[in-house]
Write a protein that holds these residues in place. Structure first.
Motif, PDB file in Angstrom:
ATOM      1  N   TYR A 218      92.824  43.737  -2.343  1.00 41.90           N
ATOM      2  CA  TYR A 218      92.700  43.752  -0.887  1.00 41.90           C
ATOM      3  C   TYR A 218      91.688  42.689  -0.456  1.00 41.90           C
ATOM      4  CZ  TYR A 218      94.670  48.433  -1.612  1.00 41.90           C
ATOM      5  OH  TYR A 218      95.451  49.494  -2.009  1.00 41.90           O
ATOM      6  N   SER A 219      91.821  42.233   0.776  1.00 44.09           N
ATOM      7  CA  SER A 219      90.923  41.218   1.305  1.00 44.09           C
ATOM      8  C   SER A 219      90.079  41.781   2.445  1.00 44.09           C
ATOM      9  CB  SER A 219      91.725  40.012   1.821  1.00 44.09           C
ATOM     10  OG  SER A 219      90.850  39.030   2.349  1.00 44.09           O
ATOM     11  N   ILE A 220      88.775  41.503   2.401  1.00 42.44           N
ATOM     12  CA  ILE A 220      87.859  41.887   3.479  1.00 42.44           C
ATOM     13  C   ILE A 220      87.266  40.610   4.066  1.00 42.44           C
ATOM     14  CG2 ILE A 220      85.721  43.088   4.076  1.00 42.44           C
ATOM     15  CD1 ILE A 220      86.276  45.036   1.816  1.00 42.44           C
ATOM     16  N   SER A 221      87.381  40.448   5.383  1.00 41.32           N
ATOM     17  CA  SER A 221      86.822  39.289   6.070  1.00 41.32           C
ATOM     18  C   SER A 221      85.365  39.563   6.424  1.00 41.32           C
ATOM     19  CB  SER A 221      87.617  38.982   7.346  1.00 41.32           C
ATOM     20  OG  SER A 221      88.957  38.662   7.030  1.00 41.32           O
ATOM     21  N   LEU A 222      84.481  38.705   5.985  1.00 42.79           N
ATOM     22  CA  LEU A 222      83.049  38.897   6.205  1.00 42.79           C
ATOM     23  C   LEU A 222      82.625  38.235   7.513  1.00 42.79           C
ATOM     24  CD1 LEU A 222      81.848  38.090   2.577  1.00 42.79           C
ATOM     25  CD2 LEU A 222      82.216  40.355   3.587  1.00 42.79           C
ATOM     26  N   ALA A 223      81.972  39.009   8.365  1.00 40.89           N
ATOM     27  CA  ALA A 223      81.496  38.492   9.646  1.00 40.89           C
ATOM     28  C   ALA A 223      79.984  38.349   9.607  1.00 40.89           C
ATOM     29  CB  ALA A 223      81.895  39.445  10.780  1.00 40.89           C
ATOM     30  N   ASP A 224      79.460  37.256  10.198  1.00 44.96           N
ATOM     31  CA  ASP A 224      78.008  37.073  10.169  1.00 44.96           C
ATOM     32  C   ASP A 224      77.286  38.184  10.921  1.00 44.96           C
ATOM     33  OD1 ASP A 224      78.867  36.264  12.656  1.00 44.96           O
ATOM     34  OD2 ASP A 224      77.662  34.446  12.731  1.00 44.96           O
ATOM     35  N   ASP A 225      77.927  38.746  11.948  1.00 44.68           N
ATOM     36  CA  ASP A 225      77.300  39.826  12.711  1.00 44.68           C
ATOM     37  C   ASP A 225      77.187  41.121  11.923  1.00 44.68           C
ATOM     38  OD1 ASP A 225      77.043  38.167  14.854  1.00 44.68           O
ATOM     39  OD2 ASP A 225      78.787  38.928  15.933  1.00 44.68           O
ATOM     40  N   SER A 226      77.827  41.179  10.754  1.00 46.14           N
ATOM     41  CA  SER A 226      77.782  42.417   9.969  1.00 46.14           C
ATOM     42  C   SER A 226      76.665  42.413   8.928  1.00 46.14           C
ATOM     43  CB  SER A 226      79.125  42.639   9.265  1.00 46.14           C
ATOM     44  OG  SER A 226      79.312  41.721   8.198  1.00 46.14           O
ATOM     45  N   VAL A 227      75.871  41.339   8.876  1.00 46.48           N
ATOM     46  CA  VAL A 227      74.760  41.283   7.910  1.00 46.48           C
ATOM     47  C   VAL A 227      73.670  42.261   8.327  1.00 46.48           C
ATOM     48  CG1 VAL A 227      72.939  39.827   6.938  1.00 46.48           C
ATOM     49  CG2 VAL A 227      75.239  38.896   7.297  1.00 46.48           C
ATOM     50  N   ILE A 228      73.247  43.105   7.393  1.00 46.56           N
ATOM     51  CA  ILE A 228      72.224  44.116   7.698  1.00 46.56           C
ATOM     52  C   ILE A 228      70.937  43.910   6.916  1.00 46.56           C
ATOM     53  CG2 ILE A 228      73.838  45.895   8.462  1.00 46.56           C
ATOM     54  CD1 ILE A 228      73.668  47.117   5.649  1.00 46.56           C
ATOM     55  N   ALA A 229      70.943  43.055   5.891  1.00 46.13           N
ATOM     56  CA  ALA A 229      69.724  42.833   5.110  1.00 46.13           C
ATOM     57  C   ALA A 229      69.919  41.610   4.224  1.00 46.13           C
ATOM     58  CB  ALA A 229      69.387  44.055   4.259  1.00 46.13           C
ATOM     59  N   PHE A 230      68.814  41.087   3.718  1.00 43.31           N
ATOM     60  CA  PHE A 230      68.889  39.906   2.861  1.00 43.31           C
ATOM     61  C   PHE A 230      67.617  39.793   2.026  1.00 43.31           C
ATOM     62  CE2 PHE A 230      66.546  38.578   6.552  1.00 43.31           C
ATOM     63  CZ  PHE A 230      65.669  37.585   6.139  1.00 43.31           C
ATOM     64  N   SER A 231      67.675  38.967   1.009  1.00 36.85           N
ATOM     65  CA  SER A 231      66.481  38.598   0.245  1.00 36.85           C
ATOM     66  C   SER A 231      66.437  37.086   0.149  1.00 36.85           C
ATOM     67  CB  SER A 231      66.498  39.229  -1.153  1.00 36.85           C
ATOM     68  OG  SER A 231      67.587  38.736  -1.913  1.00 36.85           O
ATOM     69  N   ALA A 232      65.277  36.559  -0.218  1.00 37.48           N
ATOM     70  CA  ALA A 232      65.114  35.103  -0.193  1.00 37.48           C
ATOM     71  C   ALA A 232      64.218  34.642  -1.345  1.00 37.48           C
ATOM     72  CB  ALA A 232      64.524  34.674   1.149  1.00 37.48           C
ATOM     73  N   ARG A 233      64.105  33.332  -1.470  1.00 37.61           N
ATOM     74  CA  ARG A 233      63.296  32.741  -2.526  1.00 37.61           C
ATOM     75  C   ARG A 233      62.318  31.721  -1.952  1.00 37.61           C
ATOM     76  NH1 ARG A 233      66.094  33.467  -7.757  1.00 37.61           N
ATOM     77  NH2 ARG A 233      65.058  31.632  -8.635  1.00 37.61           N
ATOM     78  N   HIS A 234      61.129  31.644  -2.592  1.00 40.79           N
ATOM     79  CA  HIS A 234      60.145  30.614  -2.267  1.00 40.79           C
ATOM     80  C   HIS A 234      60.620  29.260  -2.776  1.00 40.79           C
ATOM     81  CE1 HIS A 234      56.862  33.447  -1.300  1.00 40.79           C
ATOM     82  NE2 HIS A 234      57.214  34.144  -2.372  1.00 40.79           N
ATOM     83  N   LEU A 235      60.141  28.200  -2.145  1.00 41.90           N
ATOM     84  CA  LEU A 235      60.271  26.861  -2.700  1.00 41.90           C
ATOM     85  C   LEU A 235      58.981  26.533  -3.446  1.00 41.90           C
ATOM     86  CD1 LEU A 235      62.625  26.866  -0.665  1.00 41.90           C
ATOM     87  CD2 LEU A 235      62.088  24.459  -0.192  1.00 41.90           C
ATOM     88  N   CYS A 236      59.094  26.025  -4.673  1.00 44.81           N
ATOM     89  CA  CYS A 236      57.939  25.748  -5.526  1.00 44.81           C
ATOM     90  C   CYS A 236      57.666  24.238  -5.558  1.00 44.81           C
ATOM     91  CB  CYS A 236      58.186  26.249  -6.953  1.00 44.81           C
ATOM     92  SG  CYS A 236      58.806  27.951  -7.064  1.00 44.81           S
ATOM     93  N   TRP A 237      56.382  23.892  -5.691  1.00 45.74           N
ATOM     94  CA  TRP A 237      55.990  22.484  -5.643  1.00 45.74           C
ATOM     95  C   TRP A 237      54.971  22.164  -6.740  1.00 45.74           C
ATOM     96  CZ3 TRP A 237      58.744  19.782  -2.119  1.00 45.74           C
ATOM     97  CH2 TRP A 237      59.367  20.523  -1.115  1.00 45.74           C
ATOM     98  N   ARG A 238      55.108  20.985  -7.335  1.00 41.21           N
ATOM     99  CA  ARG A 238      54.141  20.500  -8.319  1.00 41.21           C
ATOM    100  C   ARG A 238      53.952  18.996  -8.136  1.00 41.21           C
ATOM    101  NH1 ARG A 238      57.055  24.299 -11.126  1.00 41.21           N
ATOM    102  NH2 ARG A 238      55.839  26.063 -11.900  1.00 41.21           N
ATOM    103  N   ASP A 239      52.679  18.602  -8.015  1.00 37.23           N
ATOM    104  CA  ASP A 239      52.350  17.180  -7.849  1.00 37.23           C
ATOM    105  C   ASP A 239      53.087  16.563  -6.664  1.00 37.23           C
ATOM    106  OD1 ASP A 239      50.741  17.294 -10.167  1.00 37.23           O
ATOM    107  OD2 ASP A 239      52.498  16.937 -11.427  1.00 37.23           O
ATOM    108  N   GLY A 240      53.215  17.357  -5.581  1.00 34.61           N
ATOM    109  CA  GLY A 240      53.836  16.845  -4.370  1.00 34.61           C
ATOM    110  C   GLY A 240      55.332  16.719  -4.419  1.00 34.61           C
ATOM    111  N   GLN A 241      55.966  17.317  -5.437  1.00 36.08           N
ATOM    112  CA  GLN A 241      57.414  17.220  -5.588  1.00 36.08           C
ATOM    113  C   GLN A 241      58.037  18.615  -5.700  1.00 36.08           C
ATOM    114  OE1 GLN A 241      59.182  14.281  -5.459  1.00 36.08           O
ATOM    115  NE2 GLN A 241      57.195  13.357  -4.960  1.00 36.08           N
TER     116      GLN A 241
END
Length: 263
Positions: A218-241
């Motif tokens: 079966y196919s389910i169409s994902l709508a952006d308005d149906s997002v209820i939660a999320f997780s994220a990641r840091h950006l890491c830096w070394r020597d300015g890069q």
């Protein structure tokens, strides 16, 4: 005795296949409103501005003494193109908890699935059954080596550098979508989700199968308005890069292995 053993084995098997449940939590440390699924804490504030894995933006909210503890939103900046989602998995969320985290009552919908009921119009704000358990779908970025390459190219092209070096800048790794499906039947994500490149409106689609009929998809169409939660990641830096990404774990400080930008 043999019958009892068979029944016990069947019960254990059904429990092993049970879909995990996402639960709403209001906590003092860290201060805020979250969803907890399989022991992982997910942000709910700002979810209305998130649509898919690979999105990039700023965590917004209060600062000062409580700045490290309270994040009240997400401001979208851009979406990385061609970020592949993994298979993900299906979870359940009680209607009473869904009512607390769904901003507009919008849910994803799709094909009629045997053994399950479906909210016909894709919006359950007026007729949400708080006693029912709704199906949800969690998707996450499949290849972080490739995601890091995308971010490195942004950095080297001098694109959005002021955003990238901001300590509150994040890349979304997991997204939880609510659907209008309810009922006792169990679902399983079948294959990689088909996500569009824009990260807005109709996000894409995902294929699922039921335990009742493993031969039918079966196919389910994902709508952006149906997002209820999320997780994220840091950006890491070394020597300015740019040097990669690391999970942003709610309630924990930035890991020492992922330094902030310090020119």
């Amino acid at each position: 005795m043999r019958y009892l053993l068979i029944m016990c084995a069947a019960l254990v098997a059904s429990m092993a296949q049970a879909e995990p449940k996402a639960e709403f939590k209001r906590t003092l440390f860290p201060v805020g409103k979250y969803l907890v699924l399989n022991g992982t804490v997910y942000l709910t504030k700002g979810a209305e501005n998130v649509s898919r894995p690979g999105q990039m933006g700023l965590l917004t909210g209060r600062r000062g003494l409580s700045g490290g503890l309270i994040q009240n939103g997400f401001a979208n900046v851009t979406t990385l193109q061609n970020v592949t989602s993994s298979n993900g998995w299906v979870f359940e969320i009680d209607g009473k908890d869904l009512a607390k985290v769904s901003v507009g009552g919008t849910v994803s919908s799709g094909d009629a699935i045997e053994t399950l009921d479906l909210a016909a119009d894709g919006n359950i704000s007026r007729n949400m059954n708080k006693n029912a358990a709704y199906k949800g779908i969690l998707l996450y970025a499949a290849d972080w080596v490739e995601v890091d390459r995308h971010i490195k190219r942004l950095w080297e092209s001098d694109t959005a550098r002021n955003y990238l070096i901001n300590n509150d800048f994040r890349v979304v790794d997991s997204v939880l979508y609510a659907t209008g499906y309810t009922g006792g039947g169990q679902l399983k994500v079948d294959g990689t989700a088909n996500l569009d490149g824009s990260g807005g409106g109709a996000v894409g689609s995902v294929k699922v199968k039921t335990t009742a009929n493993a031969d039918k998809t079966y196919s389910i169409s994902l709508a952006d308005d149906s997002v209820i939660a999320f997780s994220a990641r840091h950006l890491c830096w070394r020597d300015g890069q740019f040097a990669g990404t690391a999970p942003d774990v709610i309630g924990e400080k930035r890991p020492k292995s992922c330094p902030a930008y310090d020119d």
